[in-house]
Motif scaffolding. Structure first.
Motif, mmCIF file in Angstrom:
data_model
loop_
_atom_site.group_PDB
_atom_site.id
_atom_site.type_symbol
_atom_site.label_atom_id
_atom_site.label_comp_id
_atom_site.label_asym_id
_atom_site.label_seq_id
_atom_site.Cartn_x
_atom_site.Cartn_y
_atom_site.Cartn_z
ATOM 1 N N PRO A 109 0.739 -1.128 -0.569
ATOM 2 C CA PRO A 109 -0.090 0.051 -0.313
ATOM 3 C C PRO A 109 1.122 0.691 -0.359
ATOM 4 C CG PRO A 109 0.118 -0.656 1.695
ATOM 5 C CD PRO A 109 0.215 -2.105 1.243
ATOM 6 N N TYR A 110 2.040 1.401 0.735
ATOM 7 C CA TYR A 110 3.259 2.027 0.546
ATOM 8 C C TYR A 110 4.281 2.066 -0.156
ATOM 9 C CZ TYR A 110 -0.504 4.205 3.410
ATOM 10 O OH TYR A 110 -1.526 4.618 4.911
ATOM 11 N N PRO A 111 4.583 1.527 -1.188
ATOM 12 C CA PRO A 111 5.629 0.661 -1.782
ATOM 13 C C PRO A 111 7.043 2.231 -1.722
ATOM 14 C CG PRO A 111 3.663 1.197 -3.806
ATOM 15 C CD PRO A 111 3.277 2.425 -2.482
ATOM 16 N N SER A 112 8.007 1.497 -1.859
ATOM 17 C CA SER A 112 9.134 2.405 -1.372
ATOM 18 C C SER A 112 9.955 2.429 -2.932
ATOM 19 C CB SER A 112 10.081 1.502 -0.453
ATOM 20 O OG SER A 112 10.710 0.634 -0.934
ATOM 21 N N LEU A 113 10.203 3.240 -3.078
ATOM 22 C CA LEU A 113 11.415 2.882 -4.683
ATOM 23 C C LEU A 113 13.232 2.358 -4.521
ATOM 24 C CD1 LEU A 113 11.531 6.699 -5.784
ATOM 25 C CD2 LEU A 113 10.388 4.501 -6.784
ATOM 26 N N GLU A 114 12.397 1.497 -4.948
ATOM 27 C CA GLU A 114 13.955 -0.167 -4.457
ATOM 28 C C GLU A 114 15.014 -0.298 -5.616
ATOM 29 O OE1 GLU A 114 12.997 -3.339 -2.503
ATOM 30 O OE2 GLU A 114 10.444 -2.647 -2.885
ATOM 31 N N PHE A 115 16.687 -0.200 -5.078
ATOM 32 C CA PHE A 115 17.485 -0.578 -6.386
ATOM 33 C C PHE A 115 17.575 -1.717 -6.572
ATOM 34 C CE2 PHE A 115 21.503 -1.384 -6.881
ATOM 35 C CZ PHE A 115 21.763 -0.582 -8.101
ATOM 36 N N LYS A 116 17.240 -1.526 -7.873
ATOM 37 C CA LYS A 116 17.026 -3.939 -8.299
ATOM 38 C C LYS A 116 18.693 -3.417 -8.714
ATOM 39 C CE LYS A 116 13.861 -4.756 -6.202
ATOM 40 N NZ LYS A 116 13.841 -6.275 -5.143
ATOM 41 N N ARG A 117 19.222 -4.730 -9.177
ATOM 42 C CA ARG A 117 19.999 -5.301 -10.360
ATOM 43 C C ARG A 117 19.543 -6.331 -11.363
ATOM 44 N NH1 ARG A 117 24.883 -2.886 -11.474
ATOM 45 N NH2 ARG A 117 25.997 -1.757 -9.605
ATOM 46 N N VAL A 118 18.284 -6.706 -10.743
ATOM 47 C CA VAL A 118 17.959 -7.923 -11.521
ATOM 48 C C VAL A 118 15.846 -8.067 -12.090
ATOM 49 C CG1 VAL A 118 17.484 -10.583 -12.212
ATOM 50 C CG2 VAL A 118 19.678 -9.328 -11.243
ATOM 51 N N ARG A 119 15.957 -7.542 -13.431
ATOM 52 C CA ARG A 119 14.759 -7.355 -13.560
ATOM 53 C C ARG A 119 14.215 -8.540 -14.052
ATOM 54 N NH1 ARG A 119 12.340 -3.964 -17.679
ATOM 55 N NH2 ARG A 119 10.210 -3.300 -17.646
ATOM 56 N N ASN A 171 12.818 15.692 7.585
ATOM 57 C CA ASN A 171 11.834 15.020 6.714
ATOM 58 C C ASN A 171 12.429 14.654 4.978
ATOM 59 O OD1 ASN A 171 10.060 17.154 6.134
ATOM 60 N ND2 ASN A 171 11.054 18.317 5.161
ATOM 61 N N ARG A 172 12.582 13.536 5.084
ATOM 62 C CA ARG A 172 13.247 12.666 4.309
ATOM 63 C C ARG A 172 11.652 11.841 4.294
ATOM 64 N NH1 ARG A 172 18.411 13.344 2.567
ATOM 65 N NH2 ARG A 172 19.360 15.489 2.454
ATOM 66 N N CYS A 173 11.347 11.849 5.019
ATOM 67 C CA CYS A 173 10.077 10.978 5.192
ATOM 68 C C CYS A 173 9.002 10.857 5.300
ATOM 69 C CB CYS A 173 10.197 9.251 5.413
ATOM 70 S SG CYS A 173 9.267 8.211 5.766
ATOM 71 N N SER A 174 7.433 10.785 4.904
ATOM 72 C CA SER A 174 6.205 11.495 5.251
ATOM 73 C C SER A 174 5.770 10.408 6.660
ATOM 74 C CB SER A 174 5.615 11.830 4.392
ATOM 75 O OG SER A 174 5.668 10.515 3.257
ATOM 76 N N ILE A 181 0.685 10.045 7.042
ATOM 77 C CA ILE A 181 -0.213 10.463 5.688
ATOM 78 C C ILE A 181 -0.723 9.003 4.854
ATOM 79 C CG2 ILE A 181 2.222 9.240 4.621
ATOM 80 C CD1 ILE A 181 1.954 11.799 2.352
ATOM 81 N N ASP A 182 -2.095 9.841 4.103
ATOM 82 C CA ASP A 182 -2.950 8.422 3.638
ATOM 83 C C ASP A 182 -2.442 8.183 2.868
ATOM 84 O OD1 ASP A 182 -3.888 10.333 1.163
ATOM 85 O OD2 ASP A 182 -5.129 11.260 3.225
ATOM 86 N N GLN A 183 -2.753 7.015 2.485
ATOM 87 C CA GLN A 183 -2.408 5.799 0.742
ATOM 88 C C GLN A 183 -2.401 7.207 -0.616
ATOM 89 O OE1 GLN A 183 -3.988 1.837 1.339
ATOM 90 N NE2 GLN A 183 -3.203 1.883 -1.577
ATOM 91 N N ALA A 184 -3.554 7.927 -0.651
ATOM 92 C CA ALA A 184 -4.117 8.053 -1.685
ATOM 93 C C ALA A 184 -2.716 9.481 -1.717
ATOM 94 C CB ALA A 184 -4.887 9.388 -1.815
ATOM 95 N N ASP A 185 -2.186 10.698 -1.083
ATOM 96 C CA ASP A 185 -1.708 11.156 -1.028
ATOM 97 C C ASP A 185 -0.139 10.824 -1.125
ATOM 98 O OD1 ASP A 185 -3.758 13.369 -0.512
ATOM 99 O OD2 ASP A 185 -2.813 13.696 1.640
ATOM 100 N N TYR A 186 0.101 10.106 -0.382
ATOM 101 C CA TYR A 186 0.931 9.418 -0.485
ATOM 102 C C TYR A 186 1.694 8.661 -2.167
ATOM 103 C CZ TYR A 186 5.663 6.173 -0.189
ATOM 104 O OH TYR A 186 6.729 5.110 0.232
ATOM 105 N N ARG A 187 0.317 7.867 -2.471
ATOM 106 C CA ARG A 187 0.583 7.244 -4.099
ATOM 107 C C ARG A 187 1.152 8.505 -4.990
ATOM 108 N NH1 ARG A 187 1.185 1.645 -5.418
ATOM 109 N NH2 ARG A 187 -0.047 1.017 -3.422
#
Length: 604
Positions: A109-119, A171-174, A181-187
């Motif tokens: 529901p609240y995804p992060s942006l992740e570093f990936k080496r393999v798709r 101030n690097r995360c909500s 923070i609600d899901q709509a604003d985070y999305r």
């Protein structure tokens, strides 16, 4: 002969750029980029280094630099040079399978942006990329977290949080983990970050600008301020890059010239990407004008050497026979070749980058210790001194019709400019435009300090301005009892052309005639020009400080509509003040000339 790092670092630019470390055989050992070249290169020669870095430094015989307009441009050029030169101390990229991606889960529901080496093949989220380097991905992710406050914790950590972590405090995360923070604003924030990573930051900026105006109208000023800060950060992210435009086959030639020094820098651009710059120091035996010399060089560069001719050749100066050269190059290449020196857009920026590299390389060469030693020895002979001077000072005065008068004092030693000893004097209490009184005040203030044992006494004092200023200096020396200083007055020739100066030793009746090619004259010209530059810079700073009360309302041609567009585009007046001319010109309704006028009004 070992590499003299201390002397080299004194003359390195503070600008962003790329550096190449070479061994004694001129083989490239390492290619790197830097936001500030001087600070980055200094780190190799100061402090503790690991064993591999020590091994690299021990092999350095020379360091060459190429200046860029931003750190991002430096990164692009660095990767191009690494791919081309494959230096032994650089990390070389492997095949495409190792290229990194950015991943956003669609299951959480609240995804992060992740570093990936393999798709992975399973369809459980969005992959962005591949990107050219892992460092670029990590820098981009850090920036997205800073602007949009996207979480960067593991899912297991997220699921067990009972209170916000340090990332929220700075101030690097909500703090979606504790429902701050609600899901709509985070999305929404996540989607903005993804759009930016896809190169659609302009669209995000427009959306944030509309949201800022809505918040402001609703009197939610805290939210409006937060959105304004996001807009300003995105504007910095959107800085136009001139290194990689996707198109353009260009060679840009720039000539820089100083008394006793000459450099032509050739910037090579292929498919819109800067591949590097090479510097040349041709002899100007016939004392040709800058345009003629540059035209002769370009002719020999292509027609005499058989090099590939690009579709466009740009020059920093107007070439006397540009049409003839264009015809010859077109015939040689069997296709149309354009030769120009007045260009706009990316081409103008490429040409300016070539100029910057030429000037920087020339300054570095002129500060070369062996050349300086030869010039100081020549000056000793010209002034019939027993030993070469150890300290040369030069004074100059600058003002605008008597406004904000500033006198400068620059100092040179055997190792070149001694910038820590430079001084400026704000001149007060003299009639507007009275250069003699201004010079008197500066000299009195300088040499009265010597009477109090403050500072060092020069061996040679150069006074720019000729007979009148020399007499003024003699009067001051006589009144203060200054002895042991060789006085030299420097008067410009009738045409004000370098090499035609008249020099006066101690008195106006004792002239010194030096050949235009004399190393001693070149040293005097170098010191005099530096004093002139330092005085003008100080005068402009003082004048602009007095005038800098301008706001957008005070700028001619900037009415309510343009003010509104500027404030919307940059998120406030502070963003407008920090914008470059090129960024101002991107605002709807702001032409290039208007952008220049606004920038000058705000910065002088």
């Amino acid at each position: 002969m070992s590499f003299d790092a201390k002397h080299f670092l004194k003359n390195v630019s503070e600008s962003p750029g790329v550096y190449r470390m070479l061994d004694a055989d001129q083989n490239v050992l390492y290619v790197g980029k830097a936001k500030r070249l001087k600070a980055r290169l200094a780190s190799y020669f100061r402090g503790a280094l690991n064993a591999k870095t020590q091994a690299l430094v021990s092999r350095i015989a020379d360091v060459q630099v190429t200046i860029t307009r931003s750190e991002t441009e430096a990164l692009l050029l660095e990767q191009t040079l690494i791919k081309e030169l494959r230096p032994p101390y650089n990390i070389l990229l492997r095949d495409d399978k190792s290229y990194p991606y950015v991943f956003a889960s669609e299951r959480h529901p609240y995804p992060s942006l992740e570093f990936k080496r393999v798709r992975h093949k399973r369809n459980d989220g969005r992959y962005l990329g591949p990107f050219p380097s892992s460092s670029a991905v990590r820098e981009s992710l850090a920036l997205m977290q800073k602007i949009f406050r996207i979480r960067n914790c593991e899912d297991s950590v997220f699921a067990h949080r009972a209170r916000p972590c340090l990332q929220y405090q700075i101030n690097r995360c909500s703090a979606p983990c504790v429902d701050y923070i609600d899901q709509a604003d985070y999305r929404r924030d996540l989607e903005h970050a993804i759009l930016c990573l896809e190169g659609k930051s302009e669209l995000v900026t427009e959306q944030l600008t509309a949201a800022m105006e809505t918040a402001s109208q609703a009197l939610d000023f805290e939210e409006a301020a937060r959105l304004r800060d996001q807009i300003q950060q995105l504007r910095r992210l959107q800085e136009r890059q001139i290194v990689d435009t996707g198109s353009g086959e260009v060679d840009a030639f720039a000539l820089a010239e100083r008394p006793g020094g000459l450099c032509i820098s050739v910037l090579t651009i292929r498919q819109g990407r800067v591949l590097g710059a090479r510097n040349y120091a041709p002899e100007n035996g016939l004392d040709l004008a800058s345009g003629e010399l540059l035209g002769e060089f370009i002719s020999q560069y292509y027609l005499g050497q058989g090099r590939e001719v690009p579709s466009e050749v740009l020059g920093s100066h107007a070439l006397p026979d540009s049409e003839l050269l264009q015809s010859a190059l077109s015939e040689h290449a069997a296709r149309r070749v354009r030769v120009a020196h007045q260009v706009r857009g990316h081409r103008a920026q490429w040409l300016q980058l070539a100029r910057t590299n030429a000037e920087q390389h020339l300054a570095s060469e002129m500060a070369n210790r062996s050349q300086l030693s030869r010039r100081f020895e020549a000056l000793r002979e010209a002034l019939t001194m027993d030993t070469p001077p150890q300290r040369i000072e030069c004074f100059d005065v600058s003002h605008s019709h008597g406004e904000a008068t500033v006198a400068s004092c620059v100092v040179f030693g055997p190792d070149g400019p001694m910038k820590s000893d430079y001084r400026r004097f704000n001149i007060e209490g003299v009639a507007a435009g009275d250069d003699y009184a201004a010079m008197r005040q500066a000299l009195e203030r300088r040499f009265k300090r010597l009477q109090k044992d403050e500072g060092k006494c020069p061996d040679v004092l150069l006074v720019d301005g000729g007979k009148g200023q020399l007499n003024m200096a003699r009067e001051v020396f006589s009144e203060l009892g200054v002895v042991g200083v060789q006085l030299v007055g420097v008067a410009k020739g009738t045409t004000r052309k370098p090499g035609l100066e008249t020099l006066f030793l101690e008195t106006v009746d004792n002239t010194l005639n030096l050949d235009s090619g004399s190393p001693a004259l070149h040293l005097i010209q170098h010191v005099r020009d530096e004093a002139h530059r330092f005085a003008i810079t100080g005068h402009r700073q003082r004048r602009d400080k007095a005038r800098r009360t301008s706001t957008l309302q005070d700028i001619p041609g900037v009415g309510p509509k343009r003010r509104r567009e500027l404030l919307r585009f940059f998120g406030g007046l502070q963003g407008v003040r920090h914008a470059t001319r090129e960024e101002l010109a991107r605002v709807p309704g702001i032409s290039a000339n208007m952008a220049t006028a606004i920038h000058q009004a705000l910065h002088g």
